[in-house]
Design a protein around this motif. Structure first.
Motif, short mmCIF file in Angstrom:
data_model
loop_
_atom_site.label_atom_id
_atom_site.label_comp_id
_atom_site.label_asym_id
_atom_site.label_seq_id
_atom_site.Cartn_x
_atom_site.Cartn_y
_atom_site.Cartn_z
N HIS A 60 0.84 -1.21 0.00
CA HIS A 60 0.00 0.00 0.00
C HIS A 60 0.87 1.25 0.00
O HIS A 60 1.49 1.59 0.99
CB HIS A 60 -0.93 0.02 1.22
N THR A 61 0.89 1.94 -1.13
CA THR A 61 1.56 3.24 -1.19
C THR A 61 0.75 4.16 -2.10
O THR A 61 0.40 3.81 -3.22
CB THR A 61 3.01 3.14 -1.70
N ASP A 62 0.49 5.34 -1.58
CA ASP A 62 -0.32 6.31 -2.32
C ASP A 62 0.53 7.20 -3.21
O ASP A 62 0.05 8.19 -3.74
CB ASP A 62 -1.10 7.20 -1.34
N ALA A 63 1.80 6.85 -3.34
CA ALA A 63 2.74 7.77 -4.01
C ALA A 63 2.42 8.05 -5.47
O ALA A 63 2.72 9.13 -5.98
CB ALA A 63 4.17 7.23 -3.89
N MET A 64 1.81 7.09 -6.17
CA MET A 64 1.61 7.28 -7.61
C MET A 64 0.74 8.49 -7.95
O MET A 64 1.08 9.28 -8.83
CB MET A 64 1.01 5.99 -8.22
N ASP A 65 -0.37 8.64 -7.25
CA ASP A 65 -1.22 9.79 -7.56
C ASP A 65 -0.52 11.11 -7.28
O ASP A 65 -0.71 12.08 -8.01
CB ASP A 65 -2.55 9.70 -6.78
N VAL A 66 0.31 11.12 -6.24
CA VAL A 66 1.06 12.34 -5.91
C VAL A 66 2.13 12.60 -6.97
O VAL A 66 2.41 13.74 -7.32
CB VAL A 66 1.72 12.23 -4.52
N GLU A 67 2.71 11.53 -7.50
CA GLU A 67 3.75 11.69 -8.52
C GLU A 67 3.13 12.20 -9.83
O GLU A 67 3.74 13.02 -10.52
CB GLU A 67 4.45 10.34 -8.76
N ILE A 68 1.95 11.73 -10.15
CA ILE A 68 1.27 12.21 -11.36
C ILE A 68 0.81 13.65 -11.15
O ILE A 68 0.86 14.48 -12.05
CB ILE A 68 0.05 11.30 -11.70
N ASN A 69 0.38 13.96 -9.95
CA ASN A 69 -0.21 15.25 -9.60
C ASN A 69 0.46 15.85 -8.37
O ASN A 69 -0.15 15.93 -7.32
CB ASN A 69 -1.67 15.01 -9.19
N PRO A 70 1.73 16.28 -8.49
CA PRO A 70 2.41 16.71 -7.26
C PRO A 70 1.78 17.96 -6.63
O PRO A 70 1.93 18.18 -5.45
CB PRO A 70 3.84 16.98 -7.71
N TYR A 105 -13.49 7.72 -4.95
CA TYR A 105 -13.17 8.54 -3.77
C TYR A 105 -13.25 10.01 -4.19
O TYR A 105 -12.24 10.60 -4.58
CB TYR A 105 -11.77 8.15 -3.31
N ARG A 106 -14.45 10.59 -4.12
CA ARG A 106 -14.67 11.95 -4.64
C ARG A 106 -13.80 12.99 -3.93
O ARG A 106 -13.34 13.94 -4.55
CB ARG A 106 -16.14 12.35 -4.49
N ASP A 107 -13.60 12.83 -2.63
CA ASP A 107 -12.82 13.84 -1.89
C ASP A 107 -11.38 13.88 -2.40
O ASP A 107 -10.80 14.95 -2.55
CB ASP A 107 -12.82 13.54 -0.39
N ALA A 108 -10.81 12.69 -2.66
CA ALA A 108 -9.44 12.64 -3.17
C ALA A 108 -9.38 13.22 -4.58
O ALA A 108 -8.45 13.95 -4.94
CB ALA A 108 -8.92 11.21 -3.16
N GLU A 109 -10.39 12.93 -5.40
CA GLU A 109 -10.42 13.46 -6.77
C GLU A 109 -10.49 14.99 -6.74
O GLU A 109 -9.85 15.67 -7.51
CB GLU A 109 -11.63 12.89 -7.54
N TYR A 110 -11.30 15.47 -5.81
CA TYR A 110 -11.47 16.91 -5.68
C TYR A 110 -10.15 17.59 -5.32
O TYR A 110 -9.80 18.64 -5.85
CB TYR A 110 -12.53 17.18 -4.61
N MET A 111 -9.38 16.95 -4.41
CA MET A 111 -8.10 17.52 -4.00
C MET A 111 -7.10 17.54 -5.15
O MET A 111 -6.31 18.46 -5.29
CB MET A 111 -7.50 16.72 -2.84
N LEU A 112 -7.09 16.47 -5.97
CA LEU A 112 -6.10 16.37 -7.05
C LEU A 112 -6.42 17.33 -8.20
O LEU A 112 -5.52 17.84 -8.83
CB LEU A 112 -6.07 14.95 -7.61
N LYS A 113 -7.69 17.51 -8.49
CA LYS A 113 -8.12 18.30 -9.64
C LYS A 113 -7.36 17.89 -10.90
O LYS A 113 -6.84 18.71 -11.64
CB LYS A 113 -7.90 19.80 -9.39
#
Lengths: 396, 397
Positions: A60-70, A105-113
């Motif tokens: 479990h690592t959430d790093a990929m979404d942060v790497e795509i959308n820093p 996960y709408r809240d996470a999607e909202y944060m990433l935009k």
């Protein structure tokens, strides 16, 4: 062949041992530093007394979404993010990663935009995983059960082979990580006043979720494909027991010691964040992972949101006398492999397994990765030296 | 032991590409760059066969905010600084950055509030500097980013410089302007902090009204920095007036000019002009400011930094060539020779040239995205990377 190493197996530490690798598989393990047998034709290197431990398996690592959308709204090409992240993982000693991608996960999607649709991210990451890579890349689909619109997409992604591990998440406030009062305090920290915080809370609680029958249907579908399933942020013994009865065998980030203990009694894989160990506690004031490990209530570590945390945690738990070195190493290798049903191919330095191995220097109180070997390939190697100092003052 | 021969490389110098060339490194320095292979050598050199891959000078990154994020990846979640430092430099090494100026802010209440870190800013400067002095993979330096509303930290700037912590200095002014008080900008601000528009307006007005250090104090600080021969930059220059004022005060680097006109004025004034590689890679600014690809094409931005995404520089180099905006040597200069000049280290670094330090990247570009195979720093192979088709697991079904 790697010789003159301190080898960490699931049961013991072999000082001055050697490992022979053929076609990416460990074919021999010896307690002798320099096996005399006819291995003169094999390419070999001297480990110089450094540690050899199995490669880390991070489920479990959430790093990929942060790497795509820093930054919120700042998307990068998925292929670039993928190749740079796996390079970073490799450097942190992770040889098998389950990129944890959220869905519903709408809240996470909202944060990433992000400009990317969730489906596109799953497909592009999966595609990138099939190319030449530095490490083994897998996908962990984290499904938020209030994402009712994405329910059928779960099946579609599984059928396409895009899912190697599945978890059910429920971030609805009022349970799990965020009891009511805690949620309101946190919302106020973000700058909302109390009325706004309560309104947001009520809005989120009112969201519909997929039904119990739908969860059952999805669970059966996953089990029929032999895909491991995890539950997330369990906060009660009842929840753990119900999950277990449904065939869920992984309990991720249990909130309390009691739930972690119950999951352990039920022989589930109980997963905690290595960031929690390295930081000495939870940022959200939840379960202390080190204490849970000491109490025998947790058997697996993942990186959660900070990939380097696992390797440091292993050596920290060993250094602090919480666990023996093999026990500490097992948390992020063989135990993680068992959780996701890959322990027949990797997760330990044993004959017949994939040569996913780390060469670690551990002399200054901090572990340093010297080489990361994946299926016998030296995917990355590092060498540290004193860099020269440049003087500004001389040039005036 | 830092004696190397790199054979059969496409060597990118500041002016040209030398195909099938060779580079000889002794004691960490480049002693020969040649257009032929080096086959006979008297000493015990380590020979690297490049198989035609590109050999680039190591990237010099003058501005990256990554260190604060590595120490504190989530608000309130601090990690040990030494751990963060080591892991970040490993990451930098992997993306081809051989000299980094870790940009550490000082005097910004907003940044401090966003991080909610247990560390004081002094802790961060001290511990990062201590780590910089140890054995490391790359050259680590500190860029002090000073927010001019940080009136309480003014004296600390002098102290940090006197202690030798600072290798690059910039002045920031993030006070909002009138235009933030309405329209899309107001909406975006309110969204970001999840506030109502009224709350956002109150917050913006409060920030606008903050006192800043006096012009005289700023001049004194600039004079002091110049006397120490430190490079000094201005940040986010918004108007021609502001860039001219900074230039008058003795600042000769402008970071992230907001518009093309301002960037152009900076170039006319012979200032070095820094743009974010993240902007190049994404094909524009995430905030709606100038397009760095366009500005680079017009020659009004001459340096790329990673800003907030360290891998962006390497990918930008090749993207600018692919988009026919620059030749490869021109593109590479944006990330090596030009930043070296701005940071006043071009006598040591910044190009593949006889006499300079051997900070080199071996890069494969056969598959449409650049992949680093070796990162060499001062003749030491700090990082080596290799990809292969890894075996897929078979599940039991």
């Amino acid at each position: 062949m790697i010789h003159n190493a301190i080898i960490v197996t699931p049961e013991e530490v072999i000082r001055g041992g050697s490992v022979i690798i053929n076609n990416g598989i460990i074919t021999n393990l010896s307690t002798s530093s320099f096996p005399s047998a006819d291995h003169s034709d094999v390419k070999s290197f001297d480990a110089r007394g450094n540690y050899l431990i199995p490669g880390i398996i991070d489920i479990h690592t959430d790093a990929m979404d942060v790497e795509i959308n820093p930054r919120s709204g700042a998307d990068f090409p998925v292929q670039v993010a993928f190749s740079e992240l796996e390079r970073r993982m490799c450097g942190a000693g992770i040889t098998t990663v389950y990129h944890s991608l959220h869905l519903g996960y709408r809240d996470a999607e909202y944060m990433l935009k992000s400009k990317y649709k969730r489906k596109q991210i799953f497909e592009e990451v999966h595609q990138a995983s099939q190319q030449s890579t530095m490490i083994h890349n897998k996908i962990h689909l984290r499904y938020e059960i209030s994402g009712t619109d994405d329910y059928s997409l779960c099946f579609e992604l599984i059928e396409k082979g895009c899912v190697d591990l599945f978890s059910f998440m429920d971030h609805t406030p009022g349970q799990g990580q965020y009891p009511m009062d805690k949620y309101i305090v946190m919302a106020q920290k973000r700058g909302l006043n109390k009325e706004q915080a309560i309104a947001e809370l009520e809005r989120k609680i009112a969201r519909s979720k997929i039904t119990k029958d739908q969860i059952d249907e999805l669970t059966r579908f996953l089990l029929s494909r032999n895909i491991a399933i995890a539950s997330h942020d369990d906060d009660s013994i009842e929840k753990v027991e119900a999950n277990h009865a449904h065939g869920i065998n992984i309990c991720e980030f249990p909130i309390t010691m009691e739930t972690a203990r119950r999951a352990t009694e039920l022989h589930m894989s109980v997963v905690g964040g290595a960031s929690n160990v390295l930081r000495g506690g939870s940022t959200g004031g939840n379960l202390n992972v080190r204490e849970a490990i000491e109490n025998g209530c947790m058997n697996t570590l993942c990186s959660d949101y900070y990939p380097p945390a696992i390797l440091y945690s292993i050596f920290m738990l060993y250094q602090q006398g919480v666990l023996s070195l093999p026990q500490a190493v097992n948390l992020a290798t063989i135990n993680a492999a068992k959780a996701v049903n890959i322990d027949n191919t990797t997760g330990s330095i044993e004959i017949g397994k994939a040569a996913d191995i780390l060469l670690i220097n551990y002399t200054n109180g901090l572990p340093t990765v010297l080489k990361t070997i994946v299926s016998g390939n030296i995917s990355s190697g590092y060498s540290i030296k004193q860099q020269q100092v440049f003087e500004y003052s001389n040039q005036i | 032991m830092n004696d190397l021969i790199i054979n059969n490389a496409s060597i990118v110098t500041a002016r040209e590409i030398i195909k099938n060339g060779s580079v000889v490194v002794e004691n960490g320095r480049i002693v020969e760059v040649s257009d032929s292979l080096k086959t006979n050598h008297s000493k015990m050199f380590q020979v690297i066969e490049a198989h035609g891959k590109y050999l680039l000078p190591g990237i010099i990154d003058l501005h990256t905010d990554a260190i604060d994020l590595e120490i504190c990846p989530r608000p309130g979640a601090d990690f040990p600084i030494e751990v963060a430092f080591r892991e970040l430099e490993k990451r930098m090494c992997g993306v081809g950055i051989t000299t980094v100026f870790h940009s550490i802010h000082l005097g910004s209440r907003e940044y401090e509030k966003d991080l909610r870190s247990q560390y004081t800013r002094m802790n961060v400067f001290e511990q990062v500097f201590t780590a910089c002095e140890k054995h490391s993979l790359i050259n680590n330096k500190i860029h002090l980013r000073y927010e001019i509303t940080g009136v309480d930290e003014y004296d600390l700037c002098f102290e940090l410089v006197n202690r030798g912590y600072v290798s690059f200095f910039s002045f920031m002014d993030h006070r909002p302007t009138e235009e933030m008080l309405s329209g899309e900008k107001l909406k975006a601000f309110a969204l970001r902090y999840r506030m109502s528009e009224d709350q956002a307006i109150a917050e913006i007005k409060e920030r606008m009204a903050r006192p800043v250090i006096s012009e005289q104090k700023r001049s004194e600080l600039i004079g002091f920095l110049k006397q120490k021969n430190l490079p000094v930059a201005s940040h986010d220059d918004r108007t021609i007036g502001s860039i001219e004022e900074h230039h008058r005060m003795g600042i000769d680097i402008t970071e992230f000019p907001i518009t093309m006109e301002v960037a152009k004025r900076g170039t006319e004034l012979k200032m070095d002009s820094i743009g974010g590689a993240a902007n190049v890679l994404r094909g524009g600014s995430s905030l709606g400011n100038l397009s760095v690809q366009d500005a680079v094409g017009q020659g009004i931005i001459n340096i790329l930094c990673s800003d907030y995404y360290p891998p962006a520089i390497l990918h930008s180099i090749f993207l600018l060539v692919k988009n026919n905006i620059l030749s490869l040597p021109e593109s590479v200069n944006l990330t090596s020779l030009h930043p070296a000049k701005a940071a006043k280290i071009d006598h040591l670094k910044g190009s593949i040239e006889k006499g300079k330090e051997a900070d080199l990247l071996l890069v494969d570009y056969s598959n449409s995205i650049p992949v680093i195979h070796k990162t060499i720093v001062g003749g030491n192979i700090s990082g080596e990377y290799s990809l292969k088709q890894t075996a897929l697991y078979e599940y039991y079904n």
